[in-house]
Write a protein that holds these residues in place. Structure first.
Motif, PDB file in Angstrom:
ATOM      1  N   GLY A  45     -26.650  -5.449  81.854  1.00 26.17           N
ATOM      2  CA  GLY A  45     -27.554  -5.984  82.865  1.00 26.17           C
ATOM      3  C   GLY A  45     -29.023  -5.920  82.516  1.00 26.17           C
ATOM      4  N   ILE A  46     -29.361  -5.641  81.266  1.00 19.97           N
ATOM      5  CA  ILE A  46     -30.779  -5.552  80.926  1.00 19.97           C
ATOM      6  C   ILE A  46     -31.470  -6.895  81.132  1.00 19.97           C
ATOM      7  N   ASP A  47     -30.745  -7.992  80.965  1.00 14.26           N
ATOM      8  CA  ASP A  47     -31.357  -9.307  81.180  1.00 14.26           C
ATOM      9  C   ASP A  47     -31.614  -9.572  82.659  1.00 14.26           C
ATOM     10  N   CYS A  48     -30.878  -8.923  83.538  1.00 11.78           N
ATOM     11  CA  CYS A  48     -31.170  -9.027  84.968  1.00 11.78           C
ATOM     12  C   CYS A  48     -32.540  -8.423  85.267  1.00 11.78           C
ATOM     13  N   ALA A  49     -32.805  -7.266  84.667  1.00 11.46           N
ATOM     14  CA  ALA A  49     -34.103  -6.624  84.852  1.00 11.46           C
ATOM     15  C   ALA A  49     -35.212  -7.488  84.261  1.00 11.46           C
ATOM     16  N   GLU A  82     -33.974 -12.073  99.077  1.00 13.24           N
ATOM     17  CA  GLU A  82     -33.472 -11.166 100.108  1.00 13.24           C
ATOM     18  C   GLU A  82     -34.429 -10.002 100.315  1.00 13.24           C
ATOM     19  N   ASP A  83     -34.961  -9.461  99.223  1.00 12.57           N
ATOM     20  CA  ASP A  83     -35.832  -8.292  99.306  1.00 12.57           C
ATOM     21  C   ASP A  83     -37.229  -8.655  99.806  1.00 12.57           C
ATOM     22  N   LEU A  84     -37.720  -9.811  99.391  1.00 13.28           N
ATOM     23  CA  LEU A  84     -39.071 -10.211  99.802  1.00 13.28           C
ATOM     24  C   LEU A  84     -39.140 -10.616 101.266  1.00 13.28           C
ATOM     25  N   GLY A  85     -38.000 -11.030 101.803  1.00 15.01           N
ATOM     26  CA  GLY A  85     -37.947 -11.320 103.239  1.00 15.01           C
ATOM     27  C   GLY A  85     -38.833 -12.471 103.652  1.00 15.01           C
ATOM     28  N   ARG A  86     -39.447 -12.348 104.821  1.00 14.48           N
ATOM     29  CA  ARG A  86     -40.224 -13.442 105.385  1.00 14.48           C
ATOM     30  C   ARG A  86     -41.692 -13.419 104.977  1.00 14.48           C
ATOM     31  N   ALA A  87     -42.182 -12.260 104.517  1.00 15.12           N
ATOM     32  CA  ALA A  87     -43.624 -12.144 104.281  1.00 15.12           C
ATOM     33  C   ALA A  87     -43.970 -11.570 102.919  1.00 15.12           C
ATOM     34  N   GLY A  88     -42.979 -11.368 102.078  1.00 16.44           N
ATOM     35  CA  GLY A  88     -43.265 -10.806 100.768  1.00 16.44           C
ATOM     36  C   GLY A  88     -43.458  -9.301 100.828  1.00 16.44           C
ATOM     37  N   LEU A 112     -43.995  -4.279  90.921  1.00 16.17           N
ATOM     38  CA  LEU A 112     -43.463  -3.411  91.972  1.00 16.17           C
ATOM     39  C   LEU A 112     -42.557  -4.182  92.936  1.00 16.17           C
ATOM     40  N   SER A 113     -42.838  -5.460  93.126  1.00 15.21           N
ATOM     41  CA  SER A 113     -41.986  -6.272  93.990  1.00 15.21           C
ATOM     42  C   SER A 113     -40.632  -6.548  93.349  1.00 15.21           C
ATOM     43  N   ALA A 114     -40.596  -6.568  92.021  1.00 15.38           N
ATOM     44  CA  ALA A 114     -39.345  -6.825  91.302  1.00 15.38           C
ATOM     45  C   ALA A 114     -38.543  -5.556  91.061  1.00 15.38           C
ATOM     46  N   GLU A 115     -39.154  -4.394  91.249  1.00 16.35           N
ATOM     47  CA  GLU A 115     -38.550  -3.125  90.839  1.00 16.35           C
ATOM     48  C   GLU A 115     -37.153  -2.911  91.408  1.00 16.35           C
ATOM     49  N   ARG A 116     -36.987  -3.034  92.710  1.00 19.87           N
ATOM     50  CA  ARG A 116     -35.710  -2.675  93.319  1.00 19.87           C
ATOM     51  C   ARG A 116     -34.592  -3.653  92.927  1.00 19.87           C
ATOM     52  N   THR A 117     -34.895  -4.923  92.877  1.00 23.08           N
ATOM     53  CA  THR A 117     -33.877  -5.882  92.434  1.00 23.08           C
ATOM     54  C   THR A 117     -33.437  -5.573  91.013  1.00 23.08           C
ATOM     55  N   ALA A 118     -34.401  -5.317  90.136  1.00 24.31           N
ATOM     56  CA  ALA A 118     -34.082  -5.000  88.739  1.00 24.31           C
ATOM     57  C   ALA A 118     -33.214  -3.752  88.646  1.00 24.31           C
ATOM     58  N   LEU A 119     -33.581  -2.712  89.371  1.00 25.23           N
ATOM     59  CA  LEU A 119     -32.840  -1.448  89.295  1.00 25.23           C
ATOM     60  C   LEU A 119     -31.470  -1.547  89.961  1.00 25.23           C
ATOM     61  N   ASN A 120     -31.387  -2.277  91.060  1.00 22.99           N
ATOM     62  CA  ASN A 120     -30.087  -2.430  91.727  1.00 22.99           C
ATOM     63  C   ASN A 120     -29.059  -3.062  90.789  1.00 22.99           C
ATOM     64  N   LEU A 156     -25.056   3.777  88.014  1.00 22.28           N
ATOM     65  CA  LEU A 156     -25.664   4.707  87.068  1.00 22.28           C
ATOM     66  C   LEU A 156     -27.146   4.852  87.402  1.00 22.28           C
ATOM     67  N   ASP A 157     -27.636   6.054  87.336  1.00 21.09           N
ATOM     68  CA  ASP A 157     -29.015   6.352  87.732  1.00 21.09           C
ATOM     69  C   ASP A 157     -29.993   5.900  86.656  1.00 21.09           C
ATOM     70  N   ILE A 158     -30.705   4.817  86.948  1.00 24.49           N
ATOM     71  CA  ILE A 158     -31.762   4.280  86.079  1.00 24.49           C
ATOM     72  C   ILE A 158     -33.068   4.328  86.874  1.00 24.49           C
ATOM     73  N   GLY A 159     -34.133   4.777  86.248  1.00 25.04           N
ATOM     74  CA  GLY A 159     -35.410   4.871  86.938  1.00 25.04           C
ATOM     75  C   GLY A 159     -36.475   3.977  86.306  1.00 25.04           C
ATOM     76  N   LEU A 160     -37.514   3.702  87.073  1.00 25.07           N
ATOM     77  CA  LEU A 160     -38.686   2.979  86.566  1.00 25.07           C
ATOM     78  C   LEU A 160     -39.866   3.937  86.610  1.00 25.07           C
TER      79      LEU A 160
END
Length: 289
Positions: free
Chosen positions: A54-58, A20-26, A98-106, A282-286
């Motif tokens: 959810g640490i295994d999701c990240a 969903e996040d990578l969309g059509r072109a990455g 960096l491409s995985a960051e938002r999915t992991a944090l969400n 919960l606010d988690i940062g990278l």
């Protein structure tokens, strides 16, 4: 320690979120700005105190983008942490990370929020004997993860889905023509391993259920729906004085301000939809290191 969910249950959710996040072109930003050979190291760090879930999701989100990434999990699901705590450290290809960051944090922030809120409810009823349970009011597609997060916070799971147990609610009763008819129909339909729960909206319906229990044909659990404290206490008294082996579940009107008083009436279980439908992320940062 809370047992981890198998990766095979988590991966489809993580892959769908990444797609969903990578969309059509990455990730066009990473591709434009980050050299192909660049690597980076960063930590998942808590901005606020909470309970980990959810640490295994990240972990899986990072590994899906860079299978050779190095991931050091500093904590496990179910662990409590303070603000500033490092939850995991990762070294990976920079573009992939960096491409995985938002999915992991969400996913991590959502599940930590549920676990933390559940912990607050569990602590609020400590010493009463009542247990805090979730409901099916979960985010579509995330039920396995969200119910796992409830367990991480010290709660228990209600039925996982419609096939997990018989739960006869007010609309079922209305169509069937009453508590007795609905429970008898349910008992006739299922085998000996399937639990039967019936929702009652008053003491009169409870009395019907208790009469059926005394006759050996009643439900296993009665849900006391939107009972005030006085009626909850009376329901507990009638059930216990009658010697009935019956689980009493309180539901409706439950929040952190009311849950202790509800527990002190003597009910066995308190189901709380807010654990999954109203938990704050919960606010988690990278943070790069």
């Amino acid at each position: 320690m809370i047992p981890s969910l198998p990766d095979v249950l988590i991966l489809p959710i993580v892959r769908a979120a990444l797609a969903e996040d990578l969309g059509r072109a990455g990730d066009v930003t990473a591709a434009a700005c980050i050299p192909e050979a660049a690597r980076m190291r960063a930590v998942f760090a808590a901005r606020k105190p909470g309970v980990l879930a959810g640490i295994d999701c990240a972990r899986l989100a990072v590994l899906e983008m860079d299978p050779k990434a190095s991931i050091d999990l500093r904590m496990r699901d179910g662990d409590a942490f303070e603000a500033g705590a490092v939850l995991a450290e990762v070294e990976a290809e920079a573009r992939a990370f960096l491409s995985a960051e938002r999915t992991a944090l969400n996913l991590l922030g959502r599940l930590c929020g549920i676990a933390t809120l559940t912990r607050d409810y569990v602590q609020a009823v400590a010493g009463t004997g009542a247990r805090i349970a979730d409901t099916r009011k979960t985010t579509p597609g995330l039920r396995a993860l969200e119910k796992h997060a409830v367990r991480c916070g010290g709660g228990i799971n209600h039925r996982f889905g419609l096939d997990g147990a018989i739960l006869i609610k007010d609309n079922h009763i209305a169509v069937c023509g009453g508590v007795e008819a609905a429970v008898r129909a349910a008992r006739a339909h299922v085998g000996h391993l399937m639990k039967v729960e019936v929702e009652v909206d008053g003491l009169e319906q409870l009395n019907v259920a208790l009469g059926m229990v005394a006759a050996g044909e009643g439900p296993d659990v009665v849900m006391l729906d939107n009972f005030d404290l006085a009626r909850l206490a009376e329901a507990v008294r009638r059930t216990r004085d009658g010697g009935h082996r019956l689980v009493l579940e309180a539901s409706g009107g439950v929040n952190l301000s009311t849950v202790r008083a509800i527990a002190e009436t003597g009910v066995d279980v308190i189901s709380v939809g807010a654990l999954t439908h109203s938990a704050s992320v919960l606010d988690i940062g990278l943070d790069a290191v």
